[in-house]
Design a protein around this motif. Structure first.
Motif, mmCIF file in Angstrom:
data_model
loop_
_atom_site.group_PDB
_atom_site.id
_atom_site.type_symbol
_atom_site.label_atom_id
_atom_site.label_comp_id
_atom_site.label_asym_id
_atom_site.label_seq_id
_atom_site.Cartn_x
_atom_site.Cartn_y
_atom_site.Cartn_z
ATOM 1 N N THR A 55 0.715 -1.087 0.098
ATOM 2 C CA THR A 55 0.089 0.087 -0.050
ATOM 3 C C THR A 55 0.893 1.283 0.087
ATOM 4 O O THR A 55 1.913 1.340 0.698
ATOM 5 C CB THR A 55 -0.822 0.052 1.206
ATOM 6 N N LEU A 112 -0.898 6.911 4.890
ATOM 7 C CA LEU A 112 -0.894 5.723 5.754
ATOM 8 C C LEU A 112 0.198 5.527 6.722
ATOM 9 O O LEU A 112 0.024 5.367 7.889
ATOM 10 C CB LEU A 112 -0.777 4.674 4.695
ATOM 11 N N LEU A 113 1.548 6.220 6.288
ATOM 12 C CA LEU A 113 2.574 5.904 7.294
ATOM 13 C C LEU A 113 2.533 6.945 8.528
ATOM 14 O O LEU A 113 2.947 6.774 9.389
ATOM 15 C CB LEU A 113 3.876 6.510 6.540
ATOM 16 N N TYR A 114 1.773 8.156 8.362
ATOM 17 C CA TYR A 114 1.805 9.262 9.237
ATOM 18 C C TYR A 114 0.543 8.780 10.199
ATOM 19 O O TYR A 114 -0.066 9.516 10.846
ATOM 20 C CB TYR A 114 1.499 10.545 8.597
ATOM 21 N N GLY A 115 -0.414 7.903 9.785
ATOM 22 C CA GLY A 115 -1.531 7.504 10.433
ATOM 23 C C GLY A 115 -2.732 8.226 10.201
ATOM 24 O O GLY A 115 -3.722 8.364 11.227
ATOM 25 N N GLU A 116 -2.768 9.193 9.268
ATOM 26 C CA GLU A 116 -3.977 10.114 8.855
ATOM 27 C C GLU A 116 -4.986 8.918 8.595
ATOM 28 O O GLU A 116 -6.352 9.382 8.720
ATOM 29 C CB GLU A 116 -3.633 11.060 8.026
ATOM 30 N N THR A 117 -4.828 8.034 7.565
ATOM 31 C CA THR A 117 -5.736 6.978 7.189
ATOM 32 C C THR A 117 -5.421 5.763 7.875
ATOM 33 O O THR A 117 -4.294 5.175 7.759
ATOM 34 C CB THR A 117 -5.567 7.075 5.420
ATOM 35 N N VAL A 118 -6.539 5.044 8.212
ATOM 36 C CA VAL A 118 -6.206 3.514 8.668
ATOM 37 C C VAL A 118 -6.315 2.728 7.379
ATOM 38 O O VAL A 118 -7.211 2.895 6.222
ATOM 39 C CB VAL A 118 -7.104 3.254 9.635
ATOM 40 N N ASP A 119 -5.272 1.698 7.229
ATOM 41 C CA ASP A 119 -5.326 0.856 6.106
ATOM 42 C C ASP A 119 -6.501 0.019 6.025
ATOM 43 O O ASP A 119 -6.102 -1.343 6.190
ATOM 44 C CB ASP A 119 -3.788 0.267 6.092
ATOM 45 N N THR A 120 -7.643 0.515 5.767
ATOM 46 C CA THR A 120 -8.745 -0.564 5.659
ATOM 47 C C THR A 120 -8.699 -1.572 4.355
ATOM 48 O O THR A 120 -9.119 -2.634 4.471
ATOM 49 C CB THR A 120 -10.049 -0.077 5.677
ATOM 50 N N THR A 176 4.013 -1.171 3.384
ATOM 51 C CA THR A 176 3.409 0.035 3.193
ATOM 52 C C THR A 176 4.666 1.069 2.981
ATOM 53 O O THR A 176 5.704 0.994 3.766
ATOM 54 C CB THR A 176 2.568 0.601 4.526
#
Lengths: 433, 433
Positions: free
Chosen positions: A14, A19-27, A48
């Motif tokens: 991904t 994603l790395l900064y955690g702003e989006t959860v990798d659903t 990721t």
């Protein structure tokens, strides 16, 4: 069939700083993991990386050496930080060429949005690495791309979950099956989920494990049983690896039939796992309606029932009887009883259920009163104490519960227990009649 | 200060078959990503592997070569499939030795659970690789473990989110700061979030971007602005990289002050982002109570208000007026008006709000009636049409909305808009008085 060697493995990469900064959860990764495992292509590793060409290149390159199928998601948009397609084309020594199917889909997409032309910035969305197979994106501009990368297949998908899911469900399996079909088919995983509520995992497991030992091998062999607990109940997930879907369904039927007496009152049927679906179906089946009087759940039971379309057929309405004056004035709880027994009591729960049904003209009633916390607990009524009453066929039943957890958990568990109690009583009443 | 070289990079390795198969969504990775970025240790890569010793070993080994800090989560439990600790000890050529702090914490954990002794299976939970530093786990049995791995620091954390978060917040930063403190400090990211609701992202951005261009550089320089939209509203996240927290707070104050007139009625303050918190605080401040009459939201507004502790101080109660008979009989909507105007109308919304407040003896009222869908829409009242009324200081105001999306989205947006309208009116009323 299920024993024919190892399943072909897959990997997911991904892409995206968010994603790395955690702003989006990798659903996406979880969703793809379930799909691929079901297809007999279990995910062996997941990576990721950020929007950095060198990182994407190295990671895709590494993954292609490890597994038979690499799925890359994200970085397919039209802006400067979308690098995936260019990096992959470069890695594989192919140029980007306009794909006619993708171009027509892109034109149609913008026409539907009321634009005559594809904007300059978005035209590249129809370009794919030479020799690629294209999977049209019905919800966006970035198509799915399938590439033969020598030892492995490489699939590129957009990172927007809706678009990714539409492409995967639309045609990914047939696009990769020429290559992987024969090997994956023996490893396809079939599932059935049995829903329970009102019994904790350990008690359910104690009952079941004893029975499973006693059952003949031809019923249990090759069926994996997993317990999936959450605050609302415990789902049992049955899995069979390999074989056809019909055979799996037949075996699930036999397995469930042989444990169903143990699940008894705790089991319910709902296509999406929501007990409110089962309650609504049972009310509809018997042509009955319900009214709800809630104190500590504060509207949550009514909310659960009205989340679903067609709720007006089964729910007349409800009262959120938070203040004592509302319990008395709007539902009809007797002031003297409330003062003598306290708001959290069997008597008040019973009156809430009976009177709300009567007053709102419903066939059945639910009454909930309890201490959700964090404050309001006492020695004999600690936080988590909840009385739930239901009225069915003119008879009212009340149960005292003691739920664990914080305010949110107590409220969720209370609403679920209220629905479960009504469900059980509707079924019992139906069985009698 | 913020320009002093590259931030020290970190990597996350999450371990567990349940992650690869998608049975669990990897929320730990996102949560850690936010924490590490905030600490000035941004995540450069993320890996997920199954419960396979060789895969854990290879991946941790690879990550240690790439970054200054590697955080591994999962695989620290007491059962056979928990391999992380053993693999890491082996990789680093160290033996596992009993740690006294961890042992005492483990004994205390089981004593609190009413067990005299630590069960055989769990004793190994107090063993850590030689030379490791231990971070006690206040919520479970697996401690956090910090190891000096030569070029990089290696941190092992349990995979249970509650436990992981408690350990990280408890003492991880000070445990790694002797090594990384000097280099990370210039890259710490400070945040402030400004909440808005009732204005869509594009309109908010249009207003803001024009203003930002006009503002002097000393207000805007070095402040990143991100728009984070969801169905309930748009959060603005301001970020400053580097510098101390006091300086950042001062700059955020100036920045927000210079845009706050544009945010006007849409802005609200809530520590956890929940508009219900802002509404509750405003009611409490002015010593007022509220009653709610809901049709299409079916209890959701009352549920939002009662999710929060202390709701009994501000919510008297509510009526879920789903059937017309309940709107008439339990709230006091006039039958003739309902028949003439229809249930989804300004008149009915107004009467719901006024009468529910009057009847339940609340100072303010909310009335919601609309078409949540999927059925029930018509040409002049399509799905998504919702009338919301509020009564404050004896005056009732009604607003017609048209919300997009499915039933769930329409209901969520309706409840949020109802709370927003009450909030705005309470503030306006407070400003007048």
């Amino acid at each position: 069939m299920s024993g024919s060697g190892r399943a072909p493995a897959s990997a997911i990469v991904t892409v995206g700083n968010e994603l790395l900064y955690g702003e989006t959860v990798d659903t996406n990764a979880a969703w793809l993991g379930r799909i691929l495992a079901g297809w007999g292509l279990p995910v062996a590793k997941r990576y990721t990386v950020g929007d950095i060409a060198e990182d994407i290149r190295e990671t895709v390159s590494l993954a292609l050496k490890e597994v038979e199928l690499v799925v890359v998601t994200g970085g397919l948009g039209p802006t400067r930080d979308d690098l995936t397609k260019g990096v992959v084309a470069d890695l594989m020594g192919r140029s980007l060429v306009r794909n006619e199917d993708a171009w027509h889909a892109l034109q149609a997409h913008f026409r539907a949005a009321g634009e005559d032309e594809v904007p300059e910035l978005s035209r590249g969305q129809a370009d794919v690495p030479e020799g690629a197979r294209v999977l049209v994106n019905p919800r966006g501009t970035a198509p799915g791309i399938v590439l033969d990368a020598g030892e492995a297949l490489l699939v590129l998908l957009p990172g927007v979950p809706d678009e990714l899911e539409a492409i995967v469900e639309g045609g990914l399996l047939s696009a990769i099956d020429g290559r992987l079909g024969d090997r994956r088919r023996g490893h396809v995983v079939h599932h059935r989920v049995v829903h329970t509520t009102g019994i904790v995992e350990t008690h359910l497991a104690e009952r079941l494990e004893k029975r499973l030992e006693a059952l003949p091998d031809d019923i249990t062999d090759g069926i994996d049983l997993a317990y999936l607990p959450d605050v609302l109940g415990v789902d049992l997930r049955l899995s069979i690896r390999g074989g056809g879907p019909d055979e799996a369904e037949r075996r699930f039927d036999v397995f469930v039939e042989s444990i169903t007496d143990l699940l008894g009152e705790w089991q319910y049927e709902a296509s999406d796992g929501d007990l409110a679906e089962a309650v609504s179906a049972e009310l509809r089946r018997s042509g009955r309606t319900v009214a709800v009087a809630e104190s500590c759940t504060g509207g949550l039971v009514a909310k659960r029932l009205t989340d679903r379309a067609g709720a007006s057929e089964i729910l007349v309405g409800g009262v959120v009887a938070y203040a004592d004056a509302v319990k008395i004035g709007e539902v009809g709880v007797k002031q003297a009883d409330l003062q003598r027994e306290g708001a959290v009591s069997e008597t008040v729960a019973r009156q809430l259920s009976e009177r709300v049904a009567e007053r709102l003209g419903a066939d059945t009633g639910i009454g909930v009163t309890g201490v959700a916390g964090p404050g309001g607990g006492s020695l004999d009524k600690p936080v988590g104490t909840v009385w739930i009453a239901t009225t069915v066929g003119g008879e009212t039943e009340a149960v005292r519960h003691r739920f664990a957890g914080d305010r949110l958990a107590v409220r969720e568990a209370s609403a679920q227990a209220a629905l479960a109690q009504l469900y059980r009583r509707l079924r019992d009443d139906g069985a009698k009649g």
